[in-house]
Write an enzyme that holds these catalytic residues in place. Structure first.
Site, PDB file in Angstrom:
ATOM      1  N   GLU A 146       1.519   0.188  -4.967  1.00 26.16           N
ATOM      2  CA  GLU A 146       1.037   1.449  -5.513  1.00 26.16           C
ATOM      3  C   GLU A 146       2.236   2.385  -5.597  1.00 26.16           C
ATOM      4  OE1 GLU A 146      -3.408   2.184  -3.844  1.00 26.16           O
ATOM      5  OE2 GLU A 146      -1.853   2.292  -2.317  1.00 26.16           O
ATOM      6  N   ASP A 196       0.841  -1.178   0.000  1.00 28.30           N
ATOM      7  CA  ASP A 196       0.000   0.000   0.000  1.00 28.30           C
ATOM      8  C   ASP A 196       0.891   1.248   0.000  1.00 28.30           C
ATOM      9  OD1 ASP A 196      -2.745   1.080   0.363  1.00 28.30           O
ATOM     10  OD2 ASP A 196      -1.871   1.913   2.183  1.00 28.30           O
TER      11      ASP A 196
END
Ligand code: CA
Length: 672
Positions: free
Chosen positions: A363, A332
């Site tokens: 990400e 994340d």
């Protein structure tokens, strides 16, 4: 050790700090076996540390309190000759003459809601057969299915026993209880190779003693090395969550599916975390004015780039890989971590499990800027080329080119009426290898192609909103949305790189236009299994794409030269592009070349094949009769079009080329 923030930050990053306090031992936490229990913590500036033992996770009565002994490098230790398996514990950490209570950031077990740590002899937590558990053989392609544990089985229509609904256990039942396949049986038939599970380390936003109506995605870590309790059938006994989490992973493996864990090392649920209590000021980034950095938009940023922060993160990943047999990790807000750390993790995983065996991706962005350590490189998209081959990034460029911006509901992409996107789509097909989006991946294997994830609108909702406006009915099966959905899938399934989609994309999953359902009701979030029947045609289309993709080495190639397989990219007109893919491989393939057309326009298009462009295709009849079956030059076969994927029939090619229906793709294979 009184320093102001700026001095502290400089000190934490200094050689002096590293030399004095960097501890590389792999034994922090409570290590427990038949021959004893060893407690170790790292807290270089504490005046003293007391260990407290408890019989259970609730009662305040302390069984034993004892001072830890200081060792080298800021480590404190306490040894017991017996196994303390099943006991609970916490620490009193003394700074400036004051004691602060904390659980153990390295704990592998915890009490209900995670406030107290648990001593665990891990060998006693293995479900039957878990020691023999192995990941299924690596597949030709990585087709990743993003799933939330509660979403998977909360729907009563799943047929999964009530006690297991929303739990780890739901993965251990076959999913053949109802009128049609659900649960694990459905996943198996779909053909995906990896399940990516939203966070299931212990997180803070759901009360583990509360009711089943609670819901959260879980991006708010409390105990990084312990499974979340609300997915367990018993939240009081800290062993149950560990055993049932392993049962889930074992069951996925048994059914041929690898398991990816969504990990959130960029921030914690609260700044007042076990890490902060153990070593105040060390684990977070601060701005120069002394305020907490907030590049995560969640209130704090973990200070990746500092020696003991990086050790913590790398050790945690290795722990999950070893103890829980996790096959990959999704980071994340990876952009808040560093390239150096990501490459180190890949290196450690490769060394322990074999090169490329564990998948990493994340990400490649952050919510806001964050003061990184000097000399480190943020794992942001622009730095993709510095990441190892094996580390992937979510391609927001592919996503947005296909279906439009995630931030503006009505903003269209290539499949839903957007204009001027032909070039971007061709870049996407070639895995952005040539720098078409201001970054240069090292190889297409770094690209994660997708058009939906838990964040933002589901693909169905995005298409409905952009094509029918805000007042549209999300439950209506619009024919044009269905076509656009199929074309969107067709496109990313024929791009170089890895494939990823949100669970339910294949049956038009809707959240009724809610784009941020992180704490919405479980009813809004859950997979509605009835839709797999109602949208059966779409499910079949995805199944076809999945099975076809695995047969096409020209698209599955993960080597650095994969991008070179994509040739002759051509803009055929507004909303129409075509390209060729070299499909030759060491393993024999029925087709040596693929010809792919995306037609997002409103008209049927006739697209010339590459050899027609070159003028070396012999056409027997100038006026090829409509509906005819065969011609002597028809060496091309249709492998997928707008209505079927993974078919195989002779292509009907006229002197003008191949006809492609509006709002659909066409994939031809040339016989070897
Ligand atoms: Ca929890």
């Amino acid at each position: 050790m009184k320093k102001n923030i700026v001095e502290s930050m400089a000190f934490f990053a200094s050689q002096e700090f590293e030399a004095s306090f960097r501890y590389d031992g792999k034994d922090l936490g409570a290590v427990c076996g038949e021959d004893g229990t060893v407690f170790k913590v790292w807290s270089p500036f504490a005046e003293k540390i007391g260990l407290r033992l408890f019989r259970d996770g609730m009662t305040e009565e302390v069984c034993l309190e004892e001072e830890m002994q200081a060792e080298e490098k800021g480590v404190w230790k306490l040894t017991f000759p017996e196994s303390l398996h099943g006991m609970y514990y916490d620490y009193l950490v003394w700074n400036d003459g004051k004691a602060v209570r904390t659980a153990d950031p390295y704990a592998v077990g915890c009490s209900r809601n995670g406030g107290r740590s648990m001593v665990v002899d891990l060998r006693k937590t293995d479900p039957e057969g878990f020691r023999e558990d192995r990941a299924p053989e690596a597949c030709e392609e990585r087709i990743i299915y993003e799933l939330h544990i509660k979403d998977f089985s909360y729907d009563a229509e799943s047929g999964i026993p009530r006690a297991f609904r929303g739990k780890y256990k739901a993965f251990t039942v076959p999913g053949e209880m109802g009128k049609y396949p659900t649960g694990m049986e459905y996943l198996k038939r779909l053909g995906i190779t990896h399940v990516h599970l939203l966070p299931f380390f212990d997180y803070g936003s759901v009360d583990e003693a509360g009711d089943e109506e609670q819901f959260n995605w879980g991006y708010d870590p409390v105990n990084y090395n312990v499974p979340e309790g609300s997915y367990a059938t018993d939240t009081e006994d800290g062993i149950v969550r560990i055993r049932e989490c392993k049962e889930m992973i074992g069951a996925l493996h048994k059914n041929g599916i690898r398991v990816i864990m969504d990990v959130v090392y960029n921030h914690t649920h609260q700044e007042d975390s076990w890490l902060e209590r153990m070593v105040p000021g060390y684990y977070y980034r601060y701005n120069e004015d002394g305020s907490l950095a907030n590049g995560s938009a969640c209130g704090n940023d973990i200070a990746a780039g500092r020696a003991m922060v990086d050790n913590y993160i790398a050790d945690s990943v290795m722990y999950w890989a070893r103890e829980y047999h996790i096959d990959g990790f999704r980071f994340d807000l990876m952009g808040l971590l560093t390239v150096e750390l990501m490459n180190r993790i890949q290196g450690e995983l490769d060394e322990a499990f074999g090169k490329g065996e564990k998948l990493l991706y994340g990400e490649p962005w952050s919510a806001d800027s964050s003061p990184m350590e000097e000399g480190t490189t943020a794992a942001q998209k622009r730095n993709t080329g510095f990441l190892c081959d094996g580390i992937g990034i979510f391609s927001d460029d592919t996503r947005d080119a296909i279906k439009g911006s995630v931030f503006y509901a009505d903003n269209p992409g290539f499949v839903n009426g957007g204009q001027g996107l032909e070039k971007a789509i061709l870049h996407a097909a070639a895995g952005w290898k040539n720098g078409g989006a201001c970054f240069e991946p090292r190889s297409c294997s770094q690209i994660i192609n997708y058009v939906s994830a838990h964040d933002n609108y589901t693909l169905w909702d995005k298409l409905v909103l952009s094509m029918h406006g805000e007042k549209a009915d999300f439950d209506r099966k619009y024919a044009d949305v269905l076509s656009a959905n199929k074309l969107a899938a067709f496109i990313y399934f024929t791009c170089q790189g890895n494939l990823f989609f949100q669970a339910g994309e294949e049956f038009g999953r809707t959240k009724q236009g809610e784009d941020n359902s992180y704490c919405s009701s479980p009813e809004l979030n859950m997979l509605r299994w009835q839709r797999t029947v109602e949208y059966g045609e779409l499910v079949e289309y995805y199944k076809g794409l999945i099975s076809l993709r695995k047969k096409l080495p020209g698209l599955c190639d993960k080597s650095p030269s994969a991008a070179r397989r994509v040739m002759c990219g051509r803009i055929q007109g507004e909303g129409v592009v075509s390209f060729l893919v070299d499909n030759r491989d060491v393993r024999p393939s029925r087709w040596e070349e693929l010809f792919i057309v995306y037609n997002a326009s409103d008209l049927r298009q006739t697209v010339r094949l590459p050899e027609q462009e070159r003028g070396d295709l012999e056409i027997e009849h100038k006026d090829y009769p409509e509906g005819a079956e065969e011609t002597k030059t028809a060496v091309w076969e249709v492998l997928a079009d707008g209505s079927r994927a993974d078919c195989c029939r002779q292509a009907e090619i006229t002197a003008e080329g191949i006809r492609v229906a509006p709002h659909s793709g066409m994939l031809l294979g040339r016989r070897s």
